[in-house]
Design an enzyme around this catalytic site. Structure first.
Site, PDB file in Angstrom:
ATOM      1  N   PHE A 158       2.356   1.628  11.368  1.00 24.22           N
ATOM      2  CA  PHE A 158       3.166   2.232  12.431  1.00 24.22           C
ATOM      3  C   PHE A 158       2.595   2.013  13.818  1.00 24.22           C
ATOM      4  O   PHE A 158       3.300   2.109  14.810  1.00 24.22           O
ATOM      5  CB  PHE A 158       3.331   3.746  12.174  1.00 24.22           C
ATOM      6  N   LYS A 182       8.213  -6.133   5.995  1.00 26.08           N
ATOM      7  CA  LYS A 182       8.437  -4.733   5.605  1.00 26.08           C
ATOM      8  C   LYS A 182       7.699  -3.900   6.642  1.00 26.08           C
ATOM      9  O   LYS A 182       6.498  -3.660   6.540  1.00 26.08           O
ATOM     10  CB  LYS A 182       7.892  -4.484   4.197  1.00 26.08           C
ATOM     11  N   GLU A 185       8.016   2.487   8.113  1.00 24.91           N
ATOM     12  CA  GLU A 185       9.258   3.274   8.119  1.00 24.91           C
ATOM     13  C   GLU A 185       9.267   4.281   9.263  1.00 24.91           C
ATOM     14  O   GLU A 185      10.289   4.902   9.544  1.00 24.91           O
ATOM     15  CB  GLU A 185       9.448   3.976   6.769  1.00 24.91           C
ATOM     16  N   SER A 235      -3.813   1.242   6.235  1.00 21.73           N
ATOM     17  CA  SER A 235      -5.001   2.041   5.934  1.00 21.73           C
ATOM     18  C   SER A 235      -5.785   1.426   4.762  1.00 21.73           C
ATOM     19  O   SER A 235      -5.221   0.691   3.943  1.00 21.73           O
ATOM     20  CB  SER A 235      -4.580   3.467   5.598  1.00 21.73           C
ATOM     21  N   CYS A 290      -6.437   0.615  15.483  1.00 23.80           N
ATOM     22  CA  CYS A 290      -7.496   0.296  14.530  1.00 23.80           C
ATOM     23  C   CYS A 290      -8.748  -0.189  15.248  1.00 23.80           C
ATOM     24  O   CYS A 290      -9.802  -0.304  14.648  1.00 23.80           O
ATOM     25  CB  CYS A 290      -7.027  -0.768  13.558  1.00 23.80           C
ATOM     26  N   GLU A 390     -11.700   8.236   8.786  1.00 18.46           N
ATOM     27  CA  GLU A 390     -10.968   7.653   9.922  1.00 18.46           C
ATOM     28  C   GLU A 390      -9.982   8.723  10.390  1.00 18.46           C
ATOM     29  O   GLU A 390      -9.037   9.059   9.671  1.00 18.46           O
ATOM     30  CB  GLU A 390     -10.209   6.392   9.488  1.00 18.46           C
TER      31      GLU A 390
END
Ligand code: NAD
Length: 511
Positions: A158, A182, A185, A235, A290, A390
């Site tokens: 995301f 993909k 969402e 992740s 990240c 994290e």
């Protein structure tokens, strides 16, 4: 836009298959939130296995023609795509802000870094040049060519809904593959806009496809025999599982995972520069990067003055909706994620850390969106949860290390190895750090060392599963396979043409 209005306020984000928006037949969907208001603003279709199968079939058919297309044509569409993305930077950025929450300025930066990857893909004729060895033996030449894999898939997180897909699909498609994206969402709309721009750029229908959804779609992509490779960014637990499942099913997989990025500050560092860097890199995009700095490792006497300088800068950060000019930090992606991040601040003192700045007190937290101010945790130790996990939010931890050697050991013992930075005026120490540190991307007086597009991006240890980094030269390798041809063509007058050869059961030799 390929987003269908189904009511006065709510719209549905569809798939994009074969050059057109396609509604799902799964009957499943998810909410797309506006993190700045806390309201649902759209629905996104969740693909069924049958939706994925349909997209893969279309992409497989498109591969036949696309892999045969001229390199100059592929370069041409990438140049056109570059122009279109460039001309629509603002529109893309606002789309990102509306669903992700980051400020428009930050979103413009995301688009710019994605654009670099399209620019790299424009050089595809040069990138696909192979090697040629004339006269490997008498009358025999050997050469290597690079060919595309087929249908390849990208599964994206995301936090960079435009840039991370652009790390993947321009290069994959320029290499001659067809692609299924993909997206996350949580912020899916920009993927459809990019699909429209691809169509306008002249990419044939079926070459670029989008399936929206969740684990159901991902699982089907991982088991589908016609998907030849998967690039994943997300992740660590999901990255590890994608790598294991994809490779077990015979696919080439690169799976980039989470991170815990350290910034080592030595007593000789430029204090103002280090404080600016720590605050920018910890709180930009609300820490949902990240490559965010989540731990400052302060060596020796630098800790107290550095923390004072960081606190002073934090007090001036303006938190609010990303669409409003002047705000520097937007909300977090969902209510659940905001609450999870806040729980680390709530629990820090019971673990023995000091909450030097508590982001839960920020005035923006009174708003209805998913806001949380910036937090600073001091006296953090590697055994604490706030260090080990994290957090992926606006929380900066400070670990005080007595010496450089202890600081290096802490960093190298961390299970993640994405980015790392050192701040010092001593070139020799910086060089030794670069030599010793276990991380894939190192910054020297640079807090977020995301490589430019003509290098490749990737971490070490639990931050990447697979052999090749993403985009750049590694990306070309990932999206192609090599074929080596050994050919005999001799001139007739040498009397060594293939038709004149003799039976010889010995193993071929070249001398
Ligand atoms: P995520 O792992 O939850 O989701 C990533 C993608 O995987 C999404 O498309 C999601 O739909 C899908 N997914 C989620 N759970 C799944 C499951 N159980 N099975 C199959 N698919 C699943 O990650 P996120 O929350 O969207 O993104 C944030 C994470 O991504 C952070 O950990 C961050 O560090 C990481 N990230 C890493 C990099 C990098 O380059 N290493 C870059 C950006 C983000």
């Amino acid at each position: 836009m390929a987003i269908v209005d189904v009511g006065a306020r709510i719209r549905t984000v569809n798939h994009w298959i074969g050059g057109n928006p396609v509604a799902s037949n799964s009957g499943r969907s998810g909410d797309v939130w506006n993190p700045a208001t806390g309201e649902a603003q759209a629905k996104v279709d969740f693909a069924s296995a049958a939706d994925v199968d349909h997209a893969v079939e279309i992409a497989k058919q498109a591969f036949v023609e696309w892999r045969a297309s001229a390199l100059s044509r592929r370069a041409e569409v990438m140049f056109k795509l570059r122009e279109l993305v460039d001309a629509n930077r603002r529109r893309i950025a606002e789309m990102l802000t509306s669903e992700h929450g980051k400020t428009v300025l930050d979103a413009l930066g995301e688009v710019a870094r994605g654009l670099e990857n399209i620019e790299f893909a424009c050089g595809i004729p040069n990138l696909l040049k192979g090697g040629f060895s004339e006269q490997a033996s008498r009358g025999i030449d050997v050469y290597q060519i690079r060919q595309p894999l087929g249908v390849v898939a990208g599964i994206t997180p995301f936090n960079f809904p435009a840039m991370v897909p652009m790390w993947m699909f321009p290069l994959a498609i320029a290499c001659g593959n067809t692609f299924i994206l993909k997206p996350s969402e949580k912020d899916p709309s920009v993927s459809l806009y990019l699909a429209e721009l691809m169509k306008q750029a002249g990419v044939p229908d079926g070459v670029f496809n989008v399936v929206q959804g969740d684990k159901v779609a991902v699982d089907r992509l991982l088991e589908h025999p016609d998907v030849k490779a998967v690039s994943f960014v997300g992740s660590t637990p999901v990255a590890r599982s994608i790598y294991e499942t994809g490779t077990r099913n015979g696919k080439r997989v690169q799976a980039l995972g989470g991170a815990k990025n350290h910034m080592l500050v030595l007593p000789d560092a430029d204090l103002g520069m280090a404080a600016d860097a720590a605050v920018s890199a910890a709180f930009g995009s609300a820490g949902e990067r990240c490559m965010s700095i989540s731990v400052v490792v302060a060596v020796g006497s630098v800790a107290d003055p550095l923390i004072a300088a960081i606190r002073e800068r934090m007090s001036r950060i303006k938190v609010g909706p990303g669409m409003e000019e002047g705000n520097e930090m937007g909300p977090l992606i969902t209510r659940e994620h905001r609450d999870r991040v806040a729980s680390y601040v709530a629990n820090a003192s019971s673990e023995g850390a000091t909450v030097a700045v508590d982001g839960r007190q920020d005035a923006a937290c009174q708003r209805s969106g998913f806001f949380l101010g910036t937090s600073l945790l001091d006296h953090v130790e590697p055994s604490m949860r706030c260090y080990r996990d994290e957090i992926f939010g606006p929380v900066l931890s400070v670990v005080r290390a007595g010496t450089y050697d202890r600081a290096l050991r802490i960093i190298n013992e961390n299970p993640y190895g994405n980015g790392v930075a050192i701040f010092t005026r001593d070139g020799g120490t910086a060089r030794q750090f670069q030599f010793d540190v276990d991380a894939g991307m190192v910054g020297v007086n640079v807090p977020i060392p995301v490589p430019v597009s003509y290098y490749s991006f990737g971490g070490w240890k639990a931050s990447l599963f697979g052999d090749l980094h993403i985009y750049g030269p590694d990306g070309v390798q990932f999206y192609t396979r090599t074929k080596v041809v050994t050919a005999r063509w001799a001139a007739p007058e040498t009397n060594k043409a293939p038709g004149t050869s003799a039976v010889d059961l010995g193993f071929p030799q070249s001398r």
